[in-house]
Each structure stands twice: as structure tokens, then as C-alpha cells.
Write an enzyme that holds these catalytic residues in place. Sequence first.
Site, PDB file in Angstrom:
ATOM      1  N   SER A   1       1.354  -7.485  -0.702  1.00 24.47           N
ATOM      2  CA  SER A   1       2.049  -8.539   0.058  1.00 24.47           C
ATOM      3  C   SER A   1       1.149  -9.727   0.363  1.00 24.47           C
ATOM      4  O   SER A   1       1.607 -10.747   0.863  1.00 24.47           O
ATOM      5  CB  SER A   1       2.658  -7.980   1.340  1.00 24.47           C
ATOM      6  OG  SER A   1       1.679  -7.793   2.324  1.00 24.47           O
TER       7      SER A   1
ATOM      8  N   TYR B   1      -8.052   0.757  -4.029  1.00 22.09           N
ATOM      9  CA  TYR B   1      -6.728   1.153  -4.531  1.00 22.09           C
ATOM     10  C   TYR B   1      -5.994  -0.090  -4.998  1.00 22.09           C
ATOM     11  O   TYR B   1      -6.413  -1.219  -4.750  1.00 22.09           O
ATOM     12  CB  TYR B   1      -5.923   1.864  -3.439  1.00 22.09           C
ATOM     13  CG  TYR B   1      -5.472   0.934  -2.338  1.00 22.09           C
ATOM     14  CD1 TYR B   1      -6.313   0.601  -1.284  1.00 22.09           C
ATOM     15  CD2 TYR B   1      -4.188   0.364  -2.359  1.00 22.09           C
ATOM     16  CE1 TYR B   1      -5.915  -0.267  -0.289  1.00 22.09           C
ATOM     17  CE2 TYR B   1      -3.784  -0.504  -1.364  1.00 22.09           C
ATOM     18  CZ  TYR B   1      -4.647  -0.816  -0.332  1.00 22.09           C
ATOM     19  OH  TYR B   1      -4.248  -1.685   0.638  1.00 22.09           O
TER      20      TYR B   1
ATOM     21  N   THR C   1       0.831  -1.215   0.000  1.00 22.94           N
ATOM     22  CA  THR C   1       0.000   0.000   0.000  1.00 22.94           C
ATOM     23  C   THR C   1       0.857   1.254   0.000  1.00 22.94           C
ATOM     24  O   THR C   1       0.458   2.288  -0.524  1.00 22.94           O
ATOM     25  CB  THR C   1      -0.926  -0.028   1.238  1.00 22.94           C
ATOM     26  OG1 THR C   1      -1.738  -1.191   1.139  1.00 22.94           O
ATOM     27  CG2 THR C   1      -1.815   1.186   1.322  1.00 22.94           C
TER      28      THR C   1
ATOM     29  N   GLU D   1      -3.031 -29.477  27.638  1.00 22.68           N
ATOM     30  CA  GLU D   1      -4.283 -30.223  27.410  1.00 22.68           C
ATOM     31  C   GLU D   1      -4.085 -31.334  26.381  1.00 22.68           C
ATOM     32  O   GLU D   1      -4.919 -32.225  26.259  1.00 22.68           O
ATOM     33  CB  GLU D   1      -5.357 -29.261  26.902  1.00 22.68           C
ATOM     34  CG  GLU D   1      -5.935 -28.346  27.966  1.00 22.68           C
ATOM     35  CD  GLU D   1      -7.142 -27.596  27.430  1.00 22.68           C
ATOM     36  OE1 GLU D   1      -8.265 -28.055  27.654  1.00 22.68           O
ATOM     37  OE2 GLU D   1      -6.940 -26.553  26.777  1.00 22.68           O
TER      38      GLU D   1
ATOM     39  N   LYS E   1       0.092  -7.909  12.707  1.00 20.12           N
ATOM     40  CA  LYS E   1      -0.943  -7.004  12.181  1.00 20.12           C
ATOM     41  C   LYS E   1      -2.255  -7.374  12.851  1.00 20.12           C
ATOM     42  O   LYS E   1      -2.682  -8.524  12.798  1.00 20.12           O
ATOM     43  CB  LYS E   1      -1.054  -7.127  10.655  1.00 20.12           C
ATOM     44  CG  LYS E   1      -2.038  -6.129  10.062  1.00 20.12           C
ATOM     45  CD  LYS E   1      -2.061  -6.118   8.536  1.00 20.12           C
ATOM     46  CE  LYS E   1      -3.054  -5.062   8.055  1.00 20.12           C
ATOM     47  NZ  LYS E   1      -3.091  -4.922   6.580  1.00 20.12           N
TER      48      LYS E   1
ATOM     49  N   THR F   1       1.607  -4.443   4.343  1.00 20.02           N
ATOM     50  CA  THR F   1       1.499  -4.786   5.761  1.00 20.02           C
ATOM     51  C   THR F   1       0.897  -6.175   6.002  1.00 20.02           C
ATOM     52  O   THR F   1       1.068  -6.726   7.085  1.00 20.02           O
ATOM     53  CB  THR F   1       0.638  -3.736   6.508  1.00 20.02           C
ATOM     54  OG1 THR F   1      -0.658  -3.705   5.910  1.00 20.02           O
ATOM     55  CG2 THR F   1       1.270  -2.360   6.462  1.00 20.02           C
ATOM     56  N   ASP F   2       0.210  -6.730   4.994  1.00 17.87           N
ATOM     57  CA  ASP F   2      -0.504  -8.003   5.216  1.00 17.87           C
ATOM     58  C   ASP F   2       0.419  -9.135   5.668  1.00 17.87           C
ATOM     59  O   ASP F   2       0.065  -9.910   6.557  1.00 17.87           O
ATOM     60  CB  ASP F   2      -1.234  -8.446   3.936  1.00 17.87           C
ATOM     61  CG  ASP F   2      -2.419  -7.551   3.608  1.00 17.87           C
ATOM     62  OD1 ASP F   2      -2.793  -6.726   4.457  1.00 17.87           O
ATOM     63  OD2 ASP F   2      -2.966  -7.688   2.492  1.00 17.87           O
TER      64      ASP F   2
HETATM   65  N1  ASP Z   1      -2.790  -5.528   0.823  1.00 12.77           N
HETATM   66  C1  ASP Z   1      -1.742  -4.600   1.142  1.00 12.77           C
HETATM   67  C2  ASP Z   1      -0.424  -5.346   1.133  1.00 12.77           C
HETATM   68  O1  ASP Z   1      -0.138  -6.045   2.051  1.00 12.77           O
HETATM   69  C3  ASP Z   1      -2.000  -3.951   2.451  1.00 12.77           C
HETATM   70  C4  ASP Z   1      -0.955  -2.980   2.915  1.00 12.77           C
HETATM   71  O2  ASP Z   1       0.108  -2.836   2.367  1.00 12.77           O
HETATM   72  O3  ASP Z   1      -1.227  -2.290   3.922  1.00 12.77           O
HETATM   73  O4  ASP Z   1       0.297  -5.223   0.189  1.00 12.77           O
END
Ligand code: ASP
Length: 357
Positions: free
Chosen positions: A86, A53, A40, A314, A191, A118-119
Amino acid sequence: MNRIISSIFGRFFVAVVALLLLAPAAYAKPRIMILATGGTIAGAQASTTEAGYKSGTFSVDDLIKAVPQLKDVADISGEQVANIGSQTMNNEVWLKLAKRVNEVLKGDTDGVVITHGTDTMEETAYFLSLVVKSDKPVVLVGSMRPATAISADGPANLYNAVSLAANPEAKGRGPLIVINDEIHYAREAEKTNTTALDTFKSPNRGRAGVMNTGKAYFFSPNTMLHGTKSEFSVDGKGVNDLPRVDIVYSYANLGRDMIDFLVSKGVKGIVLAGVGDGNSTDAAIEALAQAAKKGIAVVRSSRVGSGLVVRNVEVNDDKLGLIAGMELNPQKARVLLMLGLMKTSDPKKLQEYFEKY
Ligand code: ASP
């Protein structure tokens, strides 16, 4: 008298020469390489008032140009390793990235910044923490809002990331994630929110520190094995892929079919994203124990997002031949298991890895 004058002059001359030789080194800015992979942070919207996007639209040069202040902090160079969202991160890009980071840090580059979605950033960061053979700073950075957004968070995050990679205090800590003015260790970061700017948390051991306009404040050291002390490596010429390990998600009434299916596909390892302390239905645990008897490495982790999964609470791991994932969430347990399986398939040895890394 003449001797005194010539000795003072001699010393003065030596001091001037030393200053001329040393000054450029003292004033030289750290050399930071930005390796871009997409996400992103490099994403563009069709319209600033719409949520939709596309990740990985802008190039590394666009990202660098958007933050001219980076040049005040470091000598910047950039390289495009990939340009993907990602969510499609894969073994090929991981291996390419790890090999490139190792190559770059062997030279005179002082630190590396990796722009990333971020994924799966936490998985890439943890993978790199196990296979990067350098103490120099490696900083992963992303953003929650695309580059075209009103109040995009990418530029400030990138400025913090470059400042952190240029900071000698970041050395020896393994790859760090920087986002929303916070620093996280690769092993700890998770995340936790689909859209919030403060989506990354370190639920088990807490944040590594915070950033304030490029200045780093560290709270704690990274005490787990990583980097030059890690016994894992993907640098060899023959390393073109990673052993197949899949994750099975546990929920009420889970049957054994998915586990049997993975066994039929020839997986080398299975990670259970278990309920609670890494548990599941009787049917699933029985299928996992049978998989373990066939030589498949089975790690119990938890879907709850924090806490420990330890042996024989367990579930009787000793009897069933299972491995406890300790603090690692399922996606990170998968990373460690893949690298562990490159060295051994012995559950006892694999268990030791989960206690050290
Ligand atoms: N879908 C995006 C990615 O991981 C989300 C992000 O970058 O925040 O590339």
C-alpha cells in the site's frame, strides 16, 4: 365442529407455508465480498526467520482458503482489485476500489471487507468514508506480519473483519479498520508504529470499539459526516483522476524552495505538515500565503500526530487566506482537500468541509 377443525387446519397450513418461505431467509448467512488489494496480509517471506518479505504475494482465494472458519460466518466471495504494497497506493486504485464498493453494495451483498496494506490504510479508509454511498458495513483489514510469519496476525484479523462486516451493528458507521482486535473509525485511525501489532490508534476521539473472537463491542458512534450524508462522489463517468495536492513537511530552518517548486508544478492544493499547531518558518508561511493568493488552496495541518489545528491562533489565516486542517492529520487533510477541490476552490467553503468531515 367440522368448521372448527377446518379452520384450525387452515391456520396450521398457513403457518407451515409461511415457515417454509421465511426460514431460508432467516437462516441465510450474510453475503460478504472480500475485495483484495495486497499488503502484508497477503505478503510472503523467503524465510520465516528473516524480516524481509514481499507485500501482495498471495491472492484473495489464498486468503479465504487460509481461514476456513469464514464460511461459518458468511457466504464469502472474493475479488482481486489490485495486489500491491500500500506504499504504492494511488488515485487509479482508489477510484477503481470506490466505484467497485459502490457497485457491490447496491446489489444484494450485505457488506464488504477490503484487505489492504497498513501503510496507507488510513488514507484509503478515509477516502472511502467520503465517497461510498451506502450504509452497509465496509471493513478494511491488514496485518503487521506477513502470511508466512510465525504467529501471523492476518488470519485472526480477517476473521474479525468478516464477522464485523456481517454484523448489522457495523451499519451506518462508515468504513471501519479492524486490526489487533480493535475497531477504528476511518477518520480517526492512524498508523503509529512501524512494526507493532497495535500500531493503529485513534488519538483524537478514541477507538470505535473492540473485537473479541468475532464479536464486536462498540464504544461510541461516528458523529462526523460520512457515507450517504457526504456531498462528495467519484462515481461519475468523467471522474478518472483527482486534483493534485501535495504535502510539505515542516522542520527547523525550512525554506520556501519546496513550496515554490510545487507552485511551479501547477498543484491545486498544498497541505502543510506543520510543527505544533500547524505552523512553520516565516519563509515557508510567506511562500504559502503567496501560493494562496494565486488561488492554490493551502491547508495547515500538524506533524505531531494528534490535536486540533484551528484558525488564527499563531498564524493569521483570515489575513493570509489559509485553511485550518482541524483534527485531520496531513495525509487525511490531503484526501479531503482533493475531494473538496472537485467542488470548489473557495477557501471559505473548503474550511467548512474541514469542520464537518
Ligand atoms: N508495506 C506494507 C503495505 O502497506 C505494510 C503492511 O501492509 O503492513 O502494504
